[in-house]
Design an enzyme around this catalytic site. Structure first.
Site, PDB file in Angstrom:
ATOM      1  N   ASP A 351      -8.330  -1.413 -33.797  1.00  0.00           N
ATOM      2  CA  ASP A 351      -9.583  -1.649 -34.505  1.00  0.00           C
ATOM      3  C   ASP A 351      -9.435  -0.999 -35.881  1.00  0.00           C
ATOM      4  O   ASP A 351      -8.625  -0.084 -36.051  1.00  0.00           O
ATOM      5  CB  ASP A 351     -10.731  -1.008 -33.719  1.00  0.00           C
ATOM      6  CG  ASP A 351     -12.034  -1.050 -34.482  1.00  0.00           C
ATOM      7  OD1 ASP A 351     -12.386  -2.121 -35.007  1.00  0.00           O
ATOM      8  OD2 ASP A 351     -12.694   0.004 -34.578  1.00  0.00           O
ATOM      9  N   ASP A 552     -12.795   2.427 -30.371  1.00  0.00           N
ATOM     10  CA  ASP A 552     -13.694   3.568 -30.216  1.00  0.00           C
ATOM     11  C   ASP A 552     -14.372   3.601 -28.856  1.00  0.00           C
ATOM     12  O   ASP A 552     -15.163   4.493 -28.581  1.00  0.00           O
ATOM     13  CB  ASP A 552     -14.751   3.589 -31.322  1.00  0.00           C
ATOM     14  CG  ASP A 552     -15.624   2.338 -31.310  1.00  0.00           C
ATOM     15  OD1 ASP A 552     -15.579   1.576 -30.315  1.00  0.00           O
ATOM     16  OD2 ASP A 552     -16.357   2.111 -32.280  1.00  0.00           O
ATOM     17  N   ASP A 556     -15.706  -1.911 -28.974  1.00  0.00           N
ATOM     18  CA  ASP A 556     -14.411  -2.513 -28.659  1.00  0.00           C
ATOM     19  C   ASP A 556     -14.182  -2.612 -27.157  1.00  0.00           C
ATOM     20  O   ASP A 556     -13.060  -2.939 -26.730  1.00  0.00           O
ATOM     21  CB  ASP A 556     -13.277  -1.688 -29.285  1.00  0.00           C
ATOM     22  CG  ASP A 556     -13.296  -1.766 -30.804  1.00  0.00           C
ATOM     23  OD1 ASP A 556     -13.393  -2.878 -31.330  1.00  0.00           O
ATOM     24  OD2 ASP A 556     -13.242  -0.710 -31.452  1.00  0.00           O
TER      25      ASP A 556
END
Length: 664
Positions: A351, A552, A556
């Protein structure tokens, strides 16, 4: 407030805390704890003493009943615990244990008059078990030592300002406690007053102390180094970060890896095969006239050397050591299977926000319009943004404060969703916003200003236009900056054998591509929703193989769930991350990711070293027994020695430290 003046004079904090911290039970509990740790050593000593006594009595010409009685006692010492454990597994789990094979071999030796040989077998087997026990105990102490980092007592601040020592379990959310220098933080909380440096290695694995002040979080088990802190309790004792870490590691230790489950399944068939072959080796040559004693002796030796003790320890010993290493280093694996899976990862997907980047925008550019200074542009923007809760607005205010450009606050502030914010500053209307705000306020000038802003956007920056009435006074550029170690981490991952590094982000294409170029990733996907990220992870698994996703643990979560290994980063104190991910990096340090990859691959190498070595020893010894014959004691030494060497080889994983990636 001078806390030292309120410290109780009758007993110190150390005196209150020490008994619980040391964990020394009294009376029966002390004996039970000692016995649990040393019972195998007692068995070895007892077996040795009575074996020696039996041999000496035989040499002195004692009646045969005396040495036999002494040998029987030696057998009891050497075989009791093995027989007990084997019987329990046979009854409760219907499994044939290696211990059962060893005891059966010793009893068979005694049945043909080889009391000393059978005794030596039990002595060496019990000695091997004791050495394994102490070796594994050292590994487990690396895990359970986390428990000693949890203080049992705390100084609670009462309503009258006095400090009272209370057990941590008695603290309630909202209580206030005082933590002085050189004391451990007893429970998770938020600093109400004070400033200090804290050693957080027990949580994050980071050896460098962290400076913390009012409003910041502190964690149970960390060490307060310099200043006195007043802390508000934010969680109960059983739900602190370190308590959850311990719980997760203990659960992971019980969860078998895929390879271990396969070995356990094969082991049962193998053990039955060894028993059948042993019986055939004893019966067939005897019936053929080779001599019953010699046939049984060879069969017993074969049973010993063919037992899969070292094979059975090859995987769990390495996995437990790796779990301990990870927990101590701030890398929390939630099961042995995730160590195996991590070692197989071919693609690593990141991410962007908060993972490759710092997760908060900072002001990078101020471009004043003609006749306006940098300070004036920043002051006007900060004045209107001061009451905004938007991350961009907060970044503008922080930059203005840092440069001393804070002016008066705006009045009649109005937030305009999807556009920006406006308000009155010094009797004139000031606004700050995106291109939609620009086109609405100065439509005739919009194209010209958008062209000037395009260079900032091409470099991945978010543009905020600042104006007064129908005049543009300047342009601000902001960017969520790449972590300083992001590019180096990506480069190390590729050097470690990760074939492809991918970035997934919900940001626009220009921002995503700019960050990807700086980080050195191979591929970037932009403007994604959470479900889009999960779909891309699935596609990457189909195309390349095992995929690890770093995020995180919250937005996600779908992608983490779809990945072969889901990795949550910077998860100290985050319940969702601890629950969602397969691997948890306890602080925002990308180097922990390199350590996780290195540790997993070292573990895989050591597991294969163990398996190849132990199988080779079994093969060689069994061949020698079947073709040339072998003294039982030599077979036992070879068999048990290989088991101890497998354990010691696995324990090398305990010595690995973050940042080290030397081959095993």
């Amino acid at each position: 407030m001078a806390y030292s003046s309120q410290r109780p004079h009758t007993e110190s904090y150390d005196a209150v805390q020490r008994p619980a911290d040391k964990g020394k039970p009294a009376g029966r509990e002390a004996w039970d704890a000692w016995w649990e740790r040393h019972h195998l050593a007692v068995a070895v000593v007892g077996c040795t003493v009575f074996l020696a006594a039996g041999r000496i009595s035989l040499a002195l010409g004692a009646q045969s009943a005396v040495p036999v009685a002494l040998y029987v006692i030696a057998y009891v010492f050497g075989g009791f615990f093995s027989l007990r454990d084997a019987a329990l597994k046979l009854v409760q789990e219907r499994r044939i244990d290696v211990d059962l094979l060893m005891v059966a071999a010793a009893l068979a030796a005694a049945s043909i008059g080889e009391w000393l040989e059978g005794g030596v077998l039990l002595f060496l087997f019990s000695l091997s078990n004791a050495l394994q026990h102490y070796a594994m105990e050292r590994t487990r102490r690396a895990i359970t030592s986390l428990m000693s980092e949890r203080p049992e007592m705390a100084w609670r601040k009462e309503a009258d300002g006095s400090l009272q020592p209370v057990r941590v379990e008695e603290l309630q959310v909202g209580d206030r406690i005082v933590v002085r220098p050189s004391e451990q933080v007893p429970i998770d909380g938020r600093i109400c007053s004070g400033w200090s440096a804290l050693q957080e290695a027990t949580i994050t694995g980071e050896s460098v102390p962290v400076d913390k002040g009012e409003g910041e979080s502190v964690f149970a088990g960390t060490l307060n180094l310099t200043g006195t802190l007043e802390v508000e309790v934010t969680t109960r004792a059983e739900e602190t970060v370190i308590a959850r870490i311990i719980r997760r590691v203990e659960e992971a230790e019980q969860e078998q890896s895929v390879m271990q489950r396969r070995i356990d399944t094969i082991e049962q068939y193998y053990a039955v095969s060894v028993i059948v072959l042993t019986a055939l080796l004893a019966v067939i040559p005897g019936l053929a006239g080779a001599g019953w004693a010699a046939s049984i002796y060879r069969a017993i030796t074969f049973m010993v050397v063919a037992s899969p003790c070292a094979v059975a320890m090859s995987v769990p010993a390495a996995i437990v050591a790796a779990l301990a290493n990870g927990a101590r280093s701030g890398v929390l694996y939630k099961g042995g299977m995730h160590i195996e899976n991590m070692a197989e990862v071919k693609v690593l997907a990141f991410d962007k926000t908060g993972t490759l980047t710092e997760g908060r925008p900072v002001l990078t550019d101020v471009i004043p319009a003609g006749g306006h200074s940098r300070e004036a542009v920043l002051s006007l923007a900060a004045g209107v943004e001061r009451q905004s809760g938007h991350p961009l607005g907060q970044a503008i205010v922080a930059a203005a404060e840092a440069e001393g450009s804070i002016g008066e606050s705006a009045e009649h502030v109005q937030e305009l969703p999807g556009k920006g914010i406006s308000g009155g500053v010094g009797g004139r209307e000031v606004w700050a916003g995106n291109r939609r705000m620009l086109q609405e306020r100065v439509p005739q000038q919009a194209e010209g200003w958008l062209a000037r802003a395009r260079e900032l956007e091409e470099s991945g920056k978010t543009v905020v236009f600042v104006g007064s009435g129908d005049e543009v006074v300047g342009i601000l550029g902001l960017m969520d900056r790449l972590r300083p170690d992001a590019a180096a981490t990506v480069a190390r991952l590729k050097a470690q054998g990760i074939e492809r590094v991918v970035m997934l982000t919900g940001d626009n294409r220009r921002v995503g591509e700019a960050v990807a170029e700086l980080a050195g990733v191979d591929e970037v996907y932009t403007e994604l929703l959470p479900e889009d990220k999960a779909e891309i992870v699935q596609r990457l698994r189909r195309e390349y193989g095992p995929v690890a996703m770093v995020g995180d643990g919250v937005n996600d979560a779908p992608a983490l769930a779809q990945a072969t290994v889901g990795i949550a980063m910077g998860a100290a104190g985050t319940d969702v991350a601890l629950e969602t991910a397969d691997v948890v990096l306890m602080r925002n340090d990308l180097a922990k990711l390199n350590h996780a990859v290195t540790l997993s691959r070292r573990t895989r190498r050591i597991v294969w070293q163990n398996l190849i070595f132990s199988l080779a020893v079994i093969g060689v010894l069994a061949f020698v027994v079947l073709t040339r014959g072998l003294v039982l004691a030599a077979g036992v030494v070879g068999h048990e020695g290989s088991t101890v060497l497998v354990i010691l080889n696995s324990m090398r994983l305990l010595a690995n430290r973050p940042g080290q990636g030397a081959p095993a």
